[in-house]
Design a protein around this motif. Sequence first.
Motif, PDB file in Angstrom:
ATOM      1  N   VAL A   1       5.215  -1.285   0.351  1.00  0.00           N
ATOM      2  CA  VAL A   1       4.670  -0.679  -0.875  1.00  0.00           C
ATOM      3  C   VAL A   1       4.585  -1.787  -1.910  1.00  0.00           C
ATOM      4  O   VAL A   1       5.583  -2.455  -2.200  1.00  0.00           O
ATOM      5  N   SER A   2       3.400  -1.982  -2.454  1.00  0.00           N
ATOM      6  CA  SER A   2       3.220  -3.026  -3.463  1.00  0.00           C
ATOM      7  C   SER A   2       2.446  -2.490  -4.658  1.00  0.00           C
ATOM      8  O   SER A   2       1.829  -1.419  -4.586  1.00  0.00           O
ATOM      9  N   ILE A   3       2.503  -3.239  -5.755  1.00  0.00           N
ATOM     10  CA  ILE A   3       1.810  -2.875  -6.989  1.00  0.00           C
ATOM     11  C   ILE A   3       1.143  -4.124  -7.537  1.00  0.00           C
ATOM     12  O   ILE A   3       1.727  -5.214  -7.498  1.00  0.00           O
ATOM     13  N   ILE A   4      -0.059  -3.963  -8.081  1.00  0.00           N
ATOM     14  CA  ILE A   4      -0.706  -5.036  -8.841  1.00  0.00           C
ATOM     15  C   ILE A   4      -0.840  -4.562 -10.278  1.00  0.00           C
ATOM     16  O   ILE A   4      -1.345  -3.474 -10.541  1.00  0.00           O
TER      17      ILE A   4
ATOM     18  N   ILE B   1       1.509  -9.766 -10.215  1.00  0.00           N
ATOM     19  CA  ILE B   1       1.067  -9.813 -11.606  1.00  0.00           C
ATOM     20  C   ILE B   1      -0.186 -10.681 -11.687  1.00  0.00           C
ATOM     21  O   ILE B   1      -0.253 -11.758 -11.101  1.00  0.00           O
ATOM     22  N   SER B   2      -1.168 -10.203 -12.433  1.00  0.00           N
ATOM     23  CA  SER B   2      -2.399 -10.964 -12.632  1.00  0.00           C
ATOM     24  C   SER B   2      -2.218 -11.941 -13.785  1.00  0.00           C
ATOM     25  O   SER B   2      -1.811 -11.545 -14.879  1.00  0.00           O
TER      26      SER B   2
ATOM     27  N   PHE C   1      -0.671  -0.109  -4.865  1.00  0.00           N
ATOM     28  CA  PHE C   1      -1.089   0.702  -6.006  1.00  0.00           C
ATOM     29  C   PHE C   1      -1.693  -0.205  -7.075  1.00  0.00           C
ATOM     30  O   PHE C   1      -1.080  -1.195  -7.490  1.00  0.00           O
ATOM     31  N   ALA C   2      -2.903   0.161  -7.509  1.00  0.00           N
ATOM     32  CA  ALA C   2      -3.636  -0.686  -8.442  1.00  0.00           C
ATOM     33  C   ALA C   2      -4.352   0.191  -9.459  1.00  0.00           C
ATOM     34  O   ALA C   2      -4.194   1.406  -9.495  1.00  0.00           O
TER      35      ALA C   2
ATOM     36  N   ASN D   1      -5.751  -0.245  -0.709  1.00  0.00           N
ATOM     37  CA  ASN D   1      -5.536  -0.446  -2.145  1.00  0.00           C
ATOM     38  C   ASN D   1      -5.932   0.832  -2.875  1.00  0.00           C
ATOM     39  O   ASN D   1      -7.109   1.190  -2.907  1.00  0.00           O
ATOM     40  N   PHE D   2      -4.950   1.510  -3.424  1.00  0.00           N
ATOM     41  CA  PHE D   2      -5.169   2.810  -4.055  1.00  0.00           C
ATOM     42  C   PHE D   2      -5.276   2.630  -5.570  1.00  0.00           C
ATOM     43  O   PHE D   2      -4.272   2.481  -6.262  1.00  0.00           O
ATOM     44  N   HIS D   3      -6.504   2.662  -6.079  1.00  0.00           N
ATOM     45  CA  HIS D   3      -6.759   2.568  -7.515  1.00  0.00           C
ATOM     46  C   HIS D   3      -6.759   3.993  -8.074  1.00  0.00           C
ATOM     47  O   HIS D   3      -7.816   4.579  -8.311  1.00  0.00           O
TER      48      HIS D   3
END
Length: 338
Positions: free
Chosen positions: A120-123, A146-147, A92-93, A46-48
């Motif tokens: 590849v994902s995104i939050i 999505i949160s 990616f976060a 998880n890349f913040h």
Amino acid sequence: MEVLYILIFLFIYYVIRILLNIYKQPKCINLNYKFEKKKKIPISVNFHFTRKCNYECGFCFHTAKSSDIPTIENSKRALRKLSESGMKKINFAGGEPFLYPKYLAELMDFCKNELKLESVSIISNGSKIKRTWLQKNRDNLDILAISCDSFDEETNIKIGRGSGQHVKNLYEIAEWCHQLGIKFKLNTVVNAFNWEENMNEHIEILAPFRWKCFQVLILENENGGFDGTLRDARRFKISTEQFEAFVERHKTQKSIVKEPNNIMKNSYLILDEYLRFLNCTNDEKVPSDSLLDVDVDTALQQAGWDESAFFQRQGIYNWSKLPNNGCTGVNDSKKFDW
């Protein structure tokens, strides 16, 4: 007597032989030898890359302590090292990654088309996402998460998640994902403001392929309310019993994945804006050395990552849009030799 002498002689002879053989054996003790643990592989990271966010969620445990983001070149360098060490999935976060849409798109393209990552994902909080961006970058995006912590906008406002349009945005993005072939995922932090809510109707309509429910987590140097922290999440804290009551209420949802504190805390590899892993083992985030300065193995040893907890929370799942990626089930960890 002669027989006795012969027996004594033979006894002494064999004792001497045994002693000589022991002496000639190679030395087995190496004082400099260190027992090596099984090599860890950073399967999912998880890349913040940013801590900045346009929301003010009161329980946030990755707060905006800096406004820095790594250069594209440094991010690519670190991602390549991780890929060469066995990374299969990047998430990616932030912060909010869509505050930097061009930066995000370039890294996604690099991960998919040069590193050939499986997923590849995104939050995101969903407030900055545009359909045109998703349309343009959909080939490089497997999962968009999505949160959403409540379907009551008053509750969302109390939490700090937007100003009254969050649920509307959520439904719109879910529809875009279904239209564009992007896997739609939902993340919910179960806390003191929402643990009694019944979300079943909305979850059935939104139909996320995966719905992660987290028990709100307190990390002392992030949201513990102490000197130097930007958040005090103690008023959001719930008991294990309250968390389990929420999960029980939604047990018919096949997409639900529950993550209580004991599973969540050390099961994620979190890479920060300085390309360091963040170690959460002592209820705070302690950075490793940067991947710009050390190899991946060294940084992983400092990361506090619990691989068993990673598998326990179903960390490996069907995470790619592509049909033949090797990840075929909800929890196929036994199929992998990573």
